[in-house]
Design an enzyme around this catalytic site. Structure first.
Site, PDB file in Angstrom:
ATOM      1  N   SER A   3       0.833  -1.200   0.000  1.00 21.42           N
ATOM      2  CA  SER A   3       0.000   0.000   0.000  1.00 21.42           C
ATOM      3  C   SER A   3       0.866   1.247   0.000  1.00 21.42           C
ATOM      4  O   SER A   3       1.970   1.254   0.578  1.00 21.42           O
ATOM      5  CB  SER A   3      -0.855  -0.018   1.274  1.00 21.42           C
ATOM      6  N   TYR A  61      -1.585  -0.305  11.022  1.00 20.31           N
ATOM      7  CA  TYR A  61      -1.844  -1.015   9.761  1.00 20.31           C
ATOM      8  C   TYR A  61      -0.660  -0.836   8.804  1.00 20.31           C
ATOM      9  O   TYR A  61      -0.157  -1.795   8.212  1.00 20.31           O
ATOM     10  CB  TYR A  61      -3.138  -0.493   9.114  1.00 20.31           C
ATOM     11  N   LYS A  97       2.207  -3.478   6.897  1.00 18.21           N
ATOM     12  CA  LYS A  97       2.580  -3.560   5.471  1.00 18.21           C
ATOM     13  C   LYS A  97       4.089  -3.434   5.315  1.00 18.21           C
ATOM     14  O   LYS A  97       4.707  -4.154   4.538  1.00 18.21           O
ATOM     15  CB  LYS A  97       1.891  -2.448   4.665  1.00 18.21           C
TER      16      LYS A  97
HETATM   17  P1  NAD Z   1     -10.794  -6.919   1.713  1.00 17.19           P
HETATM   18  O1  NAD Z   1     -10.986  -6.850   3.180  1.00 17.19           O
HETATM   19  O2  NAD Z   1     -11.970  -6.747   0.828  1.00 17.19           O
HETATM   20  O3  NAD Z   1     -10.112  -8.312   1.317  1.00 17.19           O
HETATM   21  C1  NAD Z   1      -9.201  -8.991   2.159  1.00 17.19           C
HETATM   22  C2  NAD Z   1      -9.637 -10.447   2.190  1.00 17.19           C
HETATM   23  O4  NAD Z   1      -8.741 -11.168   3.056  1.00 17.19           O
HETATM   24  C3  NAD Z   1     -11.051 -10.651   2.765  1.00 17.19           C
HETATM   25  O5  NAD Z   1     -11.795 -11.470   1.885  1.00 17.19           O
HETATM   26  C4  NAD Z   1     -10.829 -11.327   4.110  1.00 17.19           C
HETATM   27  O6  NAD Z   1     -11.876 -12.205   4.438  1.00 17.19           O
HETATM   28  C5  NAD Z   1      -9.511 -12.048   3.868  1.00 17.19           C
HETATM   29  N1  NAD Z   1      -8.707 -12.290   5.082  1.00 17.19           N
HETATM   30  C6  NAD Z   1      -8.348 -11.424   6.042  1.00 17.19           C
HETATM   31  N2  NAD Z   1      -7.578 -12.022   6.966  1.00 17.19           N
HETATM   32  C7  NAD Z   1      -7.439 -13.320   6.556  1.00 17.19           C
HETATM   33  C8  NAD Z   1      -6.761 -14.441   7.080  1.00 17.19           C
HETATM   34  N3  NAD Z   1      -6.064 -14.366   8.210  1.00 17.19           N
HETATM   35  N4  NAD Z   1      -6.800 -15.601   6.390  1.00 17.19           N
HETATM   36  C9  NAD Z   1      -7.502 -15.699   5.230  1.00 17.19           C
HETATM   37  N5  NAD Z   1      -8.183 -14.685   4.704  1.00 17.19           N
HETATM   38  C10 NAD Z   1      -8.153 -13.493   5.358  1.00 17.19           C
HETATM   39  O7  NAD Z   1      -9.642  -5.873   1.337  1.00 17.19           O
HETATM   40  P2  NAD Z   1      -9.137  -5.365  -0.089  1.00 17.19           P
HETATM   41  O8  NAD Z   1      -9.509  -3.945  -0.204  1.00 17.19           O
HETATM   42  O9  NAD Z   1      -9.530  -6.314  -1.153  1.00 17.19           O
HETATM   43  O10 NAD Z   1      -7.575  -5.427   0.171  1.00 17.19           O
HETATM   44  C11 NAD Z   1      -6.794  -6.526  -0.257  1.00 17.19           C
HETATM   45  C12 NAD Z   1      -5.362  -6.282   0.172  1.00 17.19           C
HETATM   46  O11 NAD Z   1      -4.907  -5.073  -0.395  1.00 17.19           O
HETATM   47  C13 NAD Z   1      -5.183  -6.140   1.683  1.00 17.19           C
HETATM   48  O12 NAD Z   1      -3.984  -6.776   2.057  1.00 17.19           O
HETATM   49  C14 NAD Z   1      -5.070  -4.642   1.888  1.00 17.19           C
HETATM   50  O13 NAD Z   1      -4.298  -4.327   3.017  1.00 17.19           O
HETATM   51  C15 NAD Z   1      -4.386  -4.214   0.603  1.00 17.19           C
HETATM   52  N6  NAD Z   1      -4.667  -2.817   0.234  1.00 17.19           N
HETATM   53  C16 NAD Z   1      -5.961  -2.380   0.160  1.00 17.19           C
HETATM   54  C17 NAD Z   1      -6.222  -1.051  -0.153  1.00 17.19           C
HETATM   55  C18 NAD Z   1      -7.633  -0.521  -0.182  1.00 17.19           C
HETATM   56  O14 NAD Z   1      -7.813   0.686   0.010  1.00 17.19           O
HETATM   57  N7  NAD Z   1      -8.646  -1.341  -0.442  1.00 17.19           N
HETATM   58  C19 NAD Z   1      -5.150  -0.180  -0.429  1.00 17.19           C
HETATM   59  C20 NAD Z   1      -3.861  -0.661  -0.364  1.00 17.19           C
HETATM   60  C21 NAD Z   1      -3.631  -1.997  -0.036  1.00 17.19           C
HETATM   61  C1  WQD Z   2      -9.292   9.721   0.993  1.00 18.61           C
HETATM   62  C2  WQD Z   2      -9.513  11.209   1.239  1.00 18.61           C
HETATM   63  C3  WQD Z   2      -9.749  11.776   3.572  1.00 18.61           C
HETATM   64  C4  WQD Z   2     -13.541   9.656   4.157  1.00 18.61           C
HETATM   65  C5  WQD Z   2      -6.627   4.794   3.150  1.00 18.61           C
HETATM   66  C6  WQD Z   2      -5.550   4.084   3.932  1.00 18.61           C
HETATM   67  C7  WQD Z   2      -4.489   3.572   2.992  1.00 18.61           C
HETATM   68  C8  WQD Z   2      -5.093   2.733   1.867  1.00 18.61           C
HETATM   69  C9  WQD Z   2      -6.219   3.438   1.188  1.00 18.61           C
HETATM   70  C10 WQD Z   2      -5.040   0.438   2.519  1.00 18.61           C
HETATM   71  C11 WQD Z   2      -8.725  11.756   2.428  1.00 18.61           C
HETATM   72  C12 WQD Z   2     -11.033  12.072   2.825  1.00 18.61           C
HETATM   73  C13 WQD Z   2     -12.388  10.177   3.610  1.00 18.61           C
HETATM   74  C14 WQD Z   2     -14.573  10.538   4.580  1.00 18.61           C
HETATM   75  C15 WQD Z   2     -13.240  12.395   3.855  1.00 18.61           C
HETATM   76  N1  WQD Z   2      -5.665   1.510   2.380  1.00 18.61           N
HETATM   77  N2  WQD Z   2     -12.239  11.524   3.457  1.00 18.61           N
HETATM   78  N3  WQD Z   2     -14.376  11.871   4.397  1.00 18.61           N
HETATM   79  O1  WQD Z   2      -6.826   7.838   3.856  1.00 18.61           O
HETATM   80  O2  WQD Z   2      -5.950   8.123   1.482  1.00 18.61           O
HETATM   81  O3  WQD Z   2      -6.029   5.891   2.487  1.00 18.61           O
HETATM   82  O4  WQD Z   2      -7.166   3.885   2.167  1.00 18.61           O
HETATM   83  O5  WQD Z   2      -3.870   0.237   2.351  1.00 18.61           O
HETATM   84  O6  WQD Z   2      -3.624   2.837   3.791  1.00 18.61           O
HETATM   85  O7  WQD Z   2      -4.990   5.003   4.867  1.00 18.61           O
HETATM   86  O8  WQD Z   2      -8.137   6.965   1.869  1.00 18.61           O
HETATM   87  O9  WQD Z   2     -10.480   6.892   1.227  1.00 18.61           O
HETATM   88  O10 WQD Z   2      -9.914   7.062   3.677  1.00 18.61           O
HETATM   89  O11 WQD Z   2      -9.513   9.031   2.218  1.00 18.61           O
HETATM   90  O12 WQD Z   2     -13.109  13.606   3.735  1.00 18.61           O
HETATM   91  O13 WQD Z   2     -15.623  10.114   5.118  1.00 18.61           O
HETATM   92  O14 WQD Z   2     -10.896  11.409   1.577  1.00 18.61           O
HETATM   93  O15 WQD Z   2      -9.493  12.762   4.544  1.00 18.61           O
HETATM   94  O16 WQD Z   2      -8.345  13.074   2.100  1.00 18.61           O
HETATM   95  P1  WQD Z   2      -6.689   7.327   2.493  1.00 18.61           P
HETATM   96  P2  WQD Z   2      -9.582   7.421   2.271  1.00 18.61           P
END
Ligand code: NAD
Ligand code: WQD
Length: 334
Positions: free
Chosen positions: A123, A147, A151
């Site tokens: 991330s 979190y 990562k």
């Molecule tokens: P999500 O929660 O929709 O998917 C994660 C999946 O992992 C879920 O289906 C959950 O049931 C499963 N899971 C969690 N812990 C587990 C475990 N111990 N064993 C087996 N399964 C498990 O999240 P997502 O948005 O699809 O994110 C996927 C990956 O990408 C995550 O690692 C997240 O940290 C990373 N990521 C997400 C975002 C975002 O904003 N969505 C941004 C950057 C990175």
């Molecule tokens: C985006 C913008 C908020 C909600 C997060 C995690 C990051 C990654 C992606 C997993 C910001 C603003 C948000 C609301 C708002 N996840 N906001 N009102 O914070 O960039 O990243 O998700 O890896 O680790 O930190 O994403 O979608 O929460 O926010 O004003 O109700 O929207 O302040 O500027 P962020 P976000």
């Protein structure tokens, strides 16, 4: 080629599974369903045009992993993890245990089974509060929350495993802000309650589930005072994952940004969503959210050079697809 997709029932994993099936890969999903639904698995197979196999299990369960690895796996996608920043402040140990201990167990099972290819979901959170934009992969890594710490530690563990075993290949994909849904409207993001991320929250406001959006801060040094992020369509992420699999013989560990290279403010997102949905998105300005940065957008040129990948979809398309999903599934998969 047989691919094990840990966390494949979740938001990004499910869209990636569809693309994998469409491109002829044999897909085995391994997910505890802690944050997802088995309904997703059926939809993945329908949309992907081939059957994905599913095993319910936890990546902290070594026996369960050994059993799935025994079918002969060529590569692993590792999406499984907990991802909510606020929750990670409340329960840091749960995050360390699930994400870090789970990843160690997964790596051990891969090693025992001789599986040497890993694509890991990292991330942009690993960059914390970056000094300059756009953010390239060699920017300083300084995480701001538990979190993000998980990562960064997982990236480091994978890097050291690659150092120890030159035949091990890993790609760490650092996603910026994933958004949007499958164009069919049948697969999308199900935050399971009140979303903490912007786009699903805006979608729920447009659908009438909340009165208004609270915008966290309007005094940032950005073009309109609200936070700026690099939103990236989930189908573009899926495409990048499958392309990453295509270059997995490099040996060693490579980190790569996945973003569009363009930043949009919260108000830009509100306007684009109103346009896509034809619905108003009322908002109020409130205090800044602790830990937020003013702006973050990617330099995605490494992914372009290495994978031949470039984001195809912009913010309007992300909002259209997110709205198609939201309006058909007001309560997600429930
Ligand atoms: P999500 O929660 O929709 O998917 C994660 C999946 O992992 C879920 O289906 C959950 O049931 C499963 N899971 C969690 N812990 C587990 C475990 N111990 N064993 C087996 N399964 C498990 O999240 P997502 O948005 O699809 O994110 C996927 C990956 O990408 C995550 O690692 C997240 O940290 C990373 N990521 C997400 C975002 C975002 O904003 N969505 C941004 C950057 C990175
Ligand atoms: C985006 C913008 C908020 C909600 C997060 C995690 C990051 C990654 C992606 C997993 C910001 C603003 C948000 C609301 C708002 N996840 N906001 N009102 O914070 O960039 O990243 O998700 O890896 O680790 O930190 O994403 O979608 O929460 O926010 O004003 O109700 O929207 O302040 O500027 P962020 P976000």
């Amino acid at each position: 080629m047989k691919v094990l997709v840990c966390g494949g029932a979740g938001y990004i994993g499910s869209h990636t599974c569809v693309t994998l099936l469409e491109r002829g890969y044999d897909v085995l999903i391994f997910d505890s369903l802690v944050n997802s639904s088995e309904l997703t698995v059926e939809r993945i197979s329908t949309l992907g045009g081939a059957k994905a196999r599913f095993v319910r299990g936890d990546i902290r369960d070594r026996d369960a992993l050994d059993a799935v690895m025994s079918v002969g796996i060529d590569a692993v996608f590792h999406f499984a993890g907990l991802k909510t920043v606020g929750e990670s402040y409340e329960n840091p140990l749960t995050y360390f245990e699930n994400n870090i201990a789970g990843t160690i167990t997964l790596l051990q099972a891969m090693q025992a089974a001789g599986v040497k290819k890993l694509v890991f979901s990292s991330s942009a959170t690993v960059y914390g509060d970056p000094e300059r934009m756009p953010i390239a992969e060699d920017a300083a890594l300084r995480v701001k929350n538990p979190y993000g710490r998980t990562k960064l530690v997982m990236e480091q563990l994978i890097g050291e495993l690659c150092d120890a075993d030159p035949a091990f290949s890993a790609i760490l994909l650092r996603y910026f802000n994933p958004a949007g849904a499958h164009p069919s409207g049948h697969l999308g993001e199900d935050p399971g309650g009140t979303p903490s991320n912007l786009v699903p929250y805006v979608a729920q406001v447009a659908a009438g589930l909340h009165d208004h959006l609270s915008i966290f801060g309007h005094d940032y040094p950005t073009h309109d005072g609200t936070g700026v992020r690099d939103y990236i369509h989930v189908m573009d992420l899926a495409d990048a994952h499958v392309k990453a699999l295509g270059i997995m013989d490099h040996g060693g560990c490579m980190a790569m940004n996945l973003g569009t290279g363009r930043g949009y403010s919260v108000l830009d997102v509100v306007e684009a969503f109103e346009h896509a949905s034809g619905r108003p998105v009322p908002y109020q300005f409130v205090e800044r959210r602790a830990g937020d940065v003013a702006e973050a957008w990617a330099d995605p040129s490494l992914a372009e050079r290495t994978l031949g990948w470039r984001a195809r979809f912009g913010l309007p398309r992300m909002c259209e697809d997110a709205w198609r999903w939201q309006s058909a599934h007001p309560y997600g998969y429930r």
